[in-house]
Write a protein that holds these residues in place. Structure first.
Motif, PDB file in Angstrom:
ATOM      1  N   MET A 242       0.835  -1.201   0.088  1.00 38.44           N
ATOM      2  CA  MET A 242       0.012  -0.184   0.163  1.00 38.44           C
ATOM      3  C   MET A 242       1.025   1.265   0.073  1.00 38.44           C
ATOM      4  N   LYS A 243       0.537   2.136  -0.965  1.00 41.14           N
ATOM      5  CA  LYS A 243       1.439   3.374  -0.938  1.00 41.14           C
ATOM      6  C   LYS A 243       0.708   4.545  -0.408  1.00 41.14           C
ATOM      7  N   VAL A 244       1.267   5.073   0.814  1.00 42.00           N
ATOM      8  CA  VAL A 244       0.867   6.309   1.691  1.00 42.00           C
ATOM      9  C   VAL A 244       2.067   7.437   1.623  1.00 42.00           C
ATOM     10  N   GLN A 245       1.226   8.496   1.832  1.00 39.29           N
ATOM     11  CA  GLN A 245       2.116   9.758   1.937  1.00 39.29           C
ATOM     12  C   GLN A 245       1.811  10.402   3.177  1.00 39.29           C
ATOM     13  N   SER A 246       2.902  10.854   3.844  1.00 36.81           N
ATOM     14  CA  SER A 246       2.835  11.639   5.142  1.00 36.81           C
ATOM     15  C   SER A 246       1.675  11.110   6.170  1.00 36.81           C
TER      16      SER A 246
END
Length: 451
Positions: free
Chosen positions: A183-187
């Motif tokens: 899963m790609k997450v940011q911040s």
């Protein structure tokens, strides 16, 4: 001045008394556990608690009731942990009725071989509801994973097959779409740490062999990636505030993601719809098992998914309008005159079955009752027996009547005086927004039809 001194002395005395009582209870607890002939006394002792917070005495009393009648030897009556069947990698495969609390009235619904009286269960669900410990057993019957006439041994074998099949389905889309595994997450540092921990667990789980052949099934790539984008957008903000998902550092949110992706990949006729995360989240938290949650979710969506589509929701809104016009023409006319969108402000209620508006326990209760509906035509026939074809054309369409539709109408009638004062469409949407987390089922029980 003297009054202040007296209050301080009283406060010190109360603190000393509380400390003394705590010491006495601790000593009593140690003594009660050491003396083998004190099981009956322990049953009457209300203070000790299990690790999960449940009173110890409840389990001891139930154990005493079971054992005393059969053995007569009180010294041999001890607390017994729930029986569990465990497969090769430590996954618990349960004999369902053995997980019920000893004091649960649902125990009587199972016969000696473990077959369930489903009619009795449905009656209990509708009339009184269940607590969390009972749902772990009954939901797999309510949502069609277990046949009611299956025995304990048959369900144990079925669990093993379903666990293996789920693992195989997960491996299938992960082999075909390797980049979708992470899963790609940011911040979002907390979720990023959870992803790293989850990947370590997956490396251990990968050592368990899975079935072959399912991965050859063709998965629609454009639809898969579209579903994945929506799932990855919805999962991080789904119930992450609840203690269940906070444990293990949000790792269980990744279990939720796996359930949704696997479902979307192998149910392409349904796919993923916004709102599915709420239902899958409740299954995962209630059952506390990724495997059980997946199969209950699958069976649930087979019945509910059509109502999550644009066409399904439009049908629900139309049915709600017809029912409201039938029971409260004045309120229906006012909403239709004030708002061109009519009951569009009820969209979230009907789409998610009041999962956001109700408290957690009430939301689970609505899911349980929804599982009892069966044929909606039969439900409408019971509710509106006087509405026959050719008798009242203003009566609502029977095929679309469901429990959430009835709740919606009851809620509108309950707040009719407030709604009748609104003169702008924004007032209705603001009203719906303010209800989030504040609605209670008990408040809707006695909503009377206006005269």
């Amino acid at each position: 001045m003297k009054g202040g001194v007296v209050l301080r002395l009283l406060l010190y005395w109360l603190r000393a008394l509380r400390a003394s009582i705590g010491v006495l209870l601790h000593l009593a607890e140690r003594a009660l556990h050491r003396v083998p002939g004190c099981q009956l006394l322990r049953a009457l002792h209300p203070w000790p608690r299990d690790r999960d917070g449940a009173p110890t005495s409840r389990r001891i009393v139930a154990t005493w009731q079971r054992g005393a009648a059969g053995t007569g030897d009180w010294s041999k009556i001890q607390e017994q942990p729930p029986r569990r069947h465990v497969d090769g990698d430590g996954t618990c495969i349960h004999g369902p009725e053995s997980q019920l609390p000893a004091t649960s009235s649902l125990q009587s619904l199972f016969d000696g071989a473990g077959r369930l009286d489903l009619a009795g269960l449905r009656k209990v669900v509708y009339e009184t509801g269940m607590d969390a410990s009972e749902r772990k057993v009954t939901w797999k019957f309510l949502f069609g994973v277990y046949p009611a006439d299956s025995t304990t041994e048959e369900r144990r074998r079925l669990d093993q097959q379903l666990v293996a099949r789920y693992r195989s389905m997960k491996n299938a889309w992960k082999q075909q779409f390797p980049s979708a595994k992470r899963m790609k997450v940011q911040s979002d540092l907390e979720l990023s740490l959870a992803i790293m921990k989850y990947e370590q667990q997956e490396m251990e789980a990968a050592k368990v062999p899975a079935e072959h052949g399912l991965w050859l099934q063709s998965i629609n790539q454009p639809q898969f990636w579209a579903s994945l984008r929506d799932i990855d957008a919805d999962v991080p903000r789904t119930d992450r505030h609840r203690s269940f998902f906070q444990r293990q550092g949000l790792v269980k949110l990744l279990y939720l993601r796996e359930i949704l992706i696997t479902f979307a990949a192998f149910h392409q006729d349904i796919g993923y719809c916004q709102g599915m995360t709420s239902f899958a989240s409740h299954f995962l938290e209630t059952l506390d098992s990724e495997f059980d949650a997946f199969w209950c979710f699958v069976n649930c969506m087979r019945h509910w998914a059509p109502s999550l589509t644009a066409q399904g929701v439009a049908c629900k809104i139309q049915t709600t309008e017809e029912l409201l016009r039938h029971v409260d023409p004045e309120l229906h006319h006012h909403i239709a005159r004030t708002s061109k969108e009519r009951l569009l402000f009820c969209l979230s209620w009907l789409l998610l079955r009041f999962q956001r508006e109700l408290g957690h326990e009430d939301a689970l209760r609505v899911m349980e009752i929804g599982a009892l509906e069966g044929d909606p035509t039969e439900l409408a026939a019971r509710l509106l027996p006087h509405c026959r074809e050719g008798e009242d054309r203003s009566a609502p369409h029977r095929d679309g009547v469901s429990f959430e539709v009835l709740l919606c109408v009851a809620l509108l009638i309950q707040h009719r005086q407030q709604l009748l004062q609104y003169q702008h469409v924004h007032d209705f949407f603001l009203f719906a927004h303010r209800l989030q987390g504040k609605l209670a089922l008990d408040a809707l029980r006695r909503v009377d039809r206006p005269l």
